[in-house]
Design a protein around this motif. Sequence first.
Motif: not given
Length: 470
Positions: A283-308
């Motif tokens: 679960a630790g492996g899945a969670t750490t990778a998830l939140f790292f990737a989700l941060s980049v996905y939201l900003q670099d793919v969907l174009g969200y700013d840091a606050l959004t």
Amino acid sequence: MSTITAAAAPPRSLHRWWALGVLALAQFLVVLDASIVNIALPALGTQLGLDTAALSWVITAYVLPFGGLLLLGGRLADRYGHRTLFLIGVTGFIAASALAGLSVSGGMLLGARALQGASAALLAPASLALVTQLFTTAGDRARALGVWGAVAGIGSAAGVLLGGVLTAVFGWQAVFFVNVPVGAIVLVAIPALVARDAVTDRTRMDVWGAITITAGLTAAVAALSFAGLLGWTHPVTLVASAAAAALLAAFVVVERRAEHPLVPFRFFRNRDAATGNLVMLLAGGATTALFFALSVYLQDVLGYDALTAGISQLPLAGALVIVAGVVPSVVARVGLRVTVVAALAVFAGGLVWLAAAGPHAAFASGLLGPSILIGAGLGAVFITATQLAVDGSSSADSGLASGLVNTSQQIGGALGLAVLGTIAAARTSASIGAGASAPIALSDGFSLLFLSAAGLAVVGAGVATLLRKR
């Protein structure tokens, strides 16, 4: 010499629920710091001149010493006192956080992150051991460990939310400076709430066991990280892999011969403990990778700013908090193993759903549902895995049990980020080679990462099903 026990020792605390709140706050900071920097990474990298590959080491530089030193931290707490080691760890964590916020170069930041991780390795197992000593009856301990496990999940989810808000409002330095005042509160409160250690272990320390396991785990994570950056056949990767295998094999030999081993293998005869640690690793492996990737996905793919990007994690964090509140009652009715298997299934379902979001996902239709499922699953997984891992451990082994479950989570996180990050990078490169644009290629890579993380959760459910209690 053998263990020295004070006769008729007074209770550790006359205000144990207040003490639990402060100890949980410290654990919240420790878990938070593995994820809070994720959304700050783009701004941080721009100011300090760190490329994408170097940015992943801002995470790894924290979780690697944290996971590698946890077993030693747990045994030091058993030997010199849990409150004593906890206060030393908090002091170091505050100082390292301030140093990270003041960093003017990438090297300075990575060094500060390593000091943060080493300090966390002292305070985390000591803190959980104190919880098991404060709550000795089955019902109270279950509720206390429920709070503790919930904090582990909330810290991971809240890191994305708080990281986005703090970075947008105050700058990336705030994600480190926030630890200083909160840590100071913990440092002042614990001596007033928890009595001095009355039991210490004066047996000889297993120095070689500590050296080999710490170096072996560090080399293993480094090898996987180098594989992602340089490839599996690069000489640096091969040397690190060989060193990891040799050191971990040496650790097994040392532990079998040591009079007072760092990790007595008898501990794993308790299948609940073995199951809890394996589930926490996955679960630790899945969670750490998830939140790292989700941060980049939201900003670099969907174009969200840091606050959004941060605010978009409110449903995930909210679901986690709500589920954490009801998990202890569910466990009382259906049992730990059934609950942990169901929780892992919900977590995996959310990840599979998230993998289908794609490069043009709308929040309501593509992200809201998966976020709620992921939060609900995580809230139950961390509580039940923690309880499985530490229930039934003796007072003399409370530091060891606490160190092991924290080690499983952090080493799992470091390994998960290295392995799943490598898988995602390979898919992204292949998509770019096939002519896809950068956002679409990144989305393809992250979709595979989310599916792979779901696979880890499914394996965890299988482990919890097959390793029945003996």
